[in-house]
Design a protein around this motif. Structure first.
Motif, short mmCIF file in Angstrom:
data_model
loop_
_atom_site.label_atom_id
_atom_site.label_comp_id
_atom_site.label_asym_id
_atom_site.label_seq_id
_atom_site.Cartn_x
_atom_site.Cartn_y
_atom_site.Cartn_z
N SER A 104 0.83 -1.21 0.00
CA SER A 104 0.00 0.00 0.00
C SER A 104 0.86 1.26 0.00
O SER A 104 0.55 2.23 -0.70
CB SER A 104 -0.93 -0.01 1.22
OG SER A 104 -1.66 1.19 1.29
N SER A 105 1.95 1.24 0.75
CA SER A 105 2.83 2.42 0.79
C SER A 105 3.51 2.64 -0.56
O SER A 105 3.71 3.79 -0.99
CB SER A 105 3.88 2.25 1.89
OG SER A 105 4.72 1.14 1.61
N ASP A 165 0.99 4.26 -2.88
CA ASP A 165 0.75 5.67 -2.57
C ASP A 165 1.77 6.57 -3.27
O ASP A 165 1.45 7.71 -3.64
CB ASP A 165 0.82 5.89 -1.06
CG ASP A 165 -0.38 5.28 -0.33
OD1 ASP A 165 -1.39 5.04 -1.01
OD2 ASP A 165 -0.27 5.05 0.88
N ALA A 220 -2.35 13.63 1.59
CA ALA A 220 -3.09 12.42 1.97
C ALA A 220 -2.13 11.26 2.25
O ALA A 220 -2.32 10.50 3.21
CB ALA A 220 -4.07 12.04 0.86
N THR A 221 -1.08 11.16 1.46
CA THR A 221 -0.09 10.09 1.66
C THR A 221 0.68 10.29 2.97
O THR A 221 0.93 9.33 3.71
CB THR A 221 0.89 10.05 0.48
OG1 THR A 221 0.16 9.77 -0.71
CG2 THR A 221 1.95 8.97 0.69
N ASP A 261 -0.40 11.82 5.61
CA ASP A 261 -1.33 11.48 6.71
C ASP A 261 -1.51 9.97 6.84
O ASP A 261 -1.57 9.43 7.96
CB ASP A 261 -2.68 12.15 6.47
CG ASP A 261 -2.59 13.68 6.54
OD1 ASP A 261 -1.61 14.19 7.13
OD2 ASP A 261 -3.48 14.35 5.99
N GLU A 262 -1.58 9.31 5.67
CA GLU A 262 -1.77 7.86 5.70
C GLU A 262 -0.53 7.16 6.26
O GLU A 262 -0.66 6.18 7.02
CB GLU A 262 -2.07 7.37 4.28
CG GLU A 262 -2.48 5.90 4.23
CD GLU A 262 -2.96 5.48 2.85
OE1 GLU A 262 -3.04 4.26 2.60
OE2 GLU A 262 -3.25 6.38 2.02
N ALA A 292 -0.65 7.50 9.92
CA ALA A 292 -1.63 6.57 10.50
C ALA A 292 -1.08 5.14 10.50
O ALA A 292 -1.28 4.38 11.47
CB ALA A 292 -2.93 6.64 9.70
N MET A 293 -0.41 4.74 9.42
CA MET A 293 0.19 3.40 9.37
C MET A 293 1.20 3.21 10.49
O MET A 293 1.24 2.16 11.15
CB MET A 293 0.88 3.18 8.01
CG MET A 293 -0.05 2.99 6.84
SD MET A 293 0.92 2.74 5.32
CE MET A 293 -0.38 2.63 4.10
N ARG A 347 8.39 8.94 5.10
CA ARG A 347 7.66 10.18 5.39
C ARG A 347 8.61 11.37 5.53
O ARG A 347 8.31 12.48 5.08
CB ARG A 347 6.83 10.01 6.66
CG ARG A 347 5.84 11.14 6.89
CD ARG A 347 5.09 11.02 8.20
NE ARG A 347 4.06 12.04 8.29
CZ ARG A 347 4.29 13.33 8.51
NH1 ARG A 347 5.55 13.75 8.70
NH2 ARG A 347 3.29 14.20 8.57
#
Length: 666
Positions: A602-603, A606, A623-624, A626-627, A630-631, A654
């Motif tokens: 998923s990463s 993104d 959005a990435t 933030d995601e 969250a991950m 990140r």
């Protein structure tokens, strides 16, 4: 009036060092010897032999050999093109002009695609064809064209052979010794660079220092090529030298990644900075080994379920230490190896040389247009000195189209030729007209060339002007066989040469090269295209190849005066490089848990949504980010080794992507 330069200690012959005297004597003797041999061979324009010896004068053996080979190949290729074009089109002036402009444009296009001997050879092929073909327009017998071509090639090869002979008699410092010294110095400088980047306080000169380190490593690749030509020992170790340069580039990328993590980790423990200082101090020791480094790293390595940020940072720091020791070991092996020793390091591709096709096409169009315009004027006016003008126009357009500052280089050439016109008039009609023997002329020419060579070495700010003065002096003082003292023809020819360079200067003003800002945008677009390829399941470029391509693009604007263009190219390059290392790490990481594998995939998906060829999609970027946050938070709820490792990798990702929030939106 300041006459300090006339003081005894400031005279060029007095303050010259031993190496400067060796260089000046070698080149001055080679030029005089080439001129003498050309006269002995009864060549009609022997000054081209002197010019050829001046052009291939190089401080090192490898540079002289590679440049000489490029000049020979280029001269033969240009002579062949001149024979074909002039032999078939001399009776059709417009067809002749079209094909000559097309050939010069083609050579310009090829030369702009390379930065090695290929570029030099095609530059020579272009203006060698111009020298031969433009001077042959008034012949009536095709056999005369062959005689002219043969004479020009003989003059060029005579100059090259004389320069090579003098390089053997008065050799310079070894290319291999220079390369090994530079490698050792760069390896030590990488530690100083690490001290600068990994300190707790932020400094303003980090970006400039990072640019300089990258530029110096890429410059050492040129030294590697020269060493390859200078001695067979370095040809055998070429794969090792290439691998070492790749690893030094890898160290710079690891340092930028570590700095990015520290900038996004303001509350890093003080013990970590203390450990960094200990590690860098230990790496600087001659007897450093992995055991002592491992003890220091162990003191700051948390448990498997500890702080994921600290674990990720320490793992990357350990990787830096191991690579640094590995490069140090390979440098020692090369230094101690004899001529018969062969090594097999891990494979590393040659450092990438990507070209700017848009700029190359624009330069080719400029050359074609200005040559057609000059030929049209020549055909319309029947100017008897048109050949001299068009020859200098071709030389300026082909040779300087790939220079960092083409307009500045042509302006300098124009200024040099104006001074040279006055100087050659005084020399030819004040002194040369009274000389009747070649040996008398050599007594005048040799000290003059010796002094000019010393000026070129000692006056760094005017080195380019003195170099052009030496190269073009032969054609301006018109050392022909037999001598020609036609006053009107002399002025007409020299005026034509100045006008030819002026025409090239006007071409560079009207059809201007791309600005650094535009070139920076094209390089960034190329980097994004290459990075999107890295996200594929089977990328076209390997990790090392992509890395060298990034650094090559960054180096293209290292001399630019547009700071914003340089900053953004460096920023994009560093971000995409850090992300590519993480992508390869994620791709190679195979967790036992299917859930963690899904998070990893998923990463990677993104990343494909964040950017396009046109720029950054800021909505997707935020959005990435933030995601990813969250991950990482979700992974912290499962305290085990694999989730901790993945959390650290995603945190590194990140940290790298956060810098793109300042980029221009798509």
């Amino acid at each position: 009036m300041n006459l300090q330069w006339l003081a005894w200690q400031n005279l060029p012959w007095v303050k010259a060092t031993g190496s400067q005297w060796r260089y000046a004597l070698r080149n001055a003797i080679a030029m005089c010897l080439a001129l003498t041999i050309a006269y002995a061979l009864q060549l009609d324009e022997p000054y081209w032999a002197m010019t050829s010896a001046a052009v291939v004068s190089f401080p090192t053996v490898g540079g002289a050999i590679s440049k000489s080979l490029g000049r020979i190949v280029g001269s033969l290729l240009g002579a062949t093109a001149a024979l074909l074009i002039a032999g078939h089109t001399l009776n059709e002036p417009w067809l002749f002009a079209f094909f000559m402009a097309g050939w010069l444009a083609f050579c310009t296009w090829i030369a702009n695609h390379y930065q090695n001997n290929v570029a030099y050879a095609f530059s020579l092929a272009g203006y060698t064809a111009a020298i031969i073909a433009f001077s042959s327009v008034n012949i009536t017998d095709v056999t005369q064209l062959w005689d002219i071509t043969q004479a020009r090639v003989c003059e060029v090869i005579s100059g090259i052979l004389c320069a090579g002979l003098m390089m053997m008699i008065l050799p310079s410092t070894s290319d291999g010794s220079t390369l090994m010294t530079s490698l050792r110095q760069m390896h030590a400088r990488l530690l100083d660079h690490a001290v600068l980047l990994l300190q707790q306080s932020s400094t303003d000169n980090v970006r400039t220092a990072h640019e300089n380190v990258i530029s110096q490593i890429l410059t050492m690749n040129l030294l590697r090529i020269q060493a390859f030509w200078s001695h067979y020992r370095y040809r055998r170790q070429n794969n090792v030298l290439n691998y070492v340069l790749h690893q030094q580039l890898r160290l710079t990328s690891v340092l930028s990644s570590l700095r990015r993590m520290l900038l996004n980790w303001p509350d890093a423990p003080p013990a970590l900075y203390h450990a960094i200082q200990q590690l860098l101090h230990e790496l600087a020791q001659p007897q450093c080994d992995k055991y002592r480094l491992a003890l220091i790293l162990r003191s700051v390595t948390p448990e498997a379920t500890g702080d994921f940020r600290q674990r990720a940072f320490v793992q990357r720091l350990r990787y830096f230490c191991w690579v640094y020791l590995n490069v140090n070991r390979w440098i020692r092996l090369i230094e101690r190896a004899d001529a018969d020793t062969r090594f097999q390091p891990p494979y590393a591709p040659s450092l990438a040389r990507e070209s700017d096709s848009a700029e190359a096409s624009w330069s080719a169009l400029r050359t074609f247009s200005v040559i057609m315009l000059g030929c049209a004027f020549w055909i319309g006016t029947q100017w008897d000195a048109g050949a001299a003008a068009l020859t200098l126009t071709a030389i300026a357009c082909v040779l300087y189209s790939s220079a960092p500052s083409p307009s500045g280089s042509v302006s300098l050439l124009l200024k040099t030729l104006l001074w040279l016109s006055v100087f050659s008039f005084l020399l030819q009609y004040g002194l040369m007209v009274q000389i009747s023997a070649l040996w008398q002329f050599m007594l005048l020419l040799f000290p003059l060339l010796l002094t000019l060579q010393l000026f070129k070495l000692q006056q760094k700010t005017r080195a380019g002007m003195w170099g052009q003065f030496i190269v073009f002096m032969g054609s301006f003082i018109a050392v022909t066989n037999p001598p020609d003292w036609d006053y009107q023809s002399f002025l007409n020819e020299n005026l034509a040469k100045v006008c030819g360079v002026l025409l090239a200067w006007m071409a560079f003003q009207v059809l201007r090269p791309s600005s650094d800002a535009r070139r920076s945008r094209r390089h960034i677009r190329a980097l994004r295209h290459a990075f999107l390829d890295q996200l594929r399941r089977h990328p076209r470029l390997s990790e090392s190849h992509f890395e060298s391509q990034i650094y090559h693009h960054i180096s293209q604007l290292s001399q630019s005066r547009d700071e914003q263009a340089r900053v953004w190219l460096l920023r994009w390059g560093v971000v995409l490089l850090n992300c590519s290392h993480i992508v390869w790490q994620l791709r190679d990481w195979q967790p036992a848990s299917a859930t963690l594998a899904q998070v990893r995939d998923s990463s990677l998906q993104d990343l494909q949504r964040i950017m396009s060829l046109r720029g950054v999609r800021h909505a997707s970027l935020q959005a990435t980010l933030d995601e990813l946050e969250a991950m990482i938070a979700q992974l912290q709820l499962q305290p085990d080794s694999e989730t901790n490792t993945l959390a650290g990798i995603l945190w590194r990702l990140r940290c790298s992507l956060a810098q793109l929030s300042q980029a221009v939106p798509d």
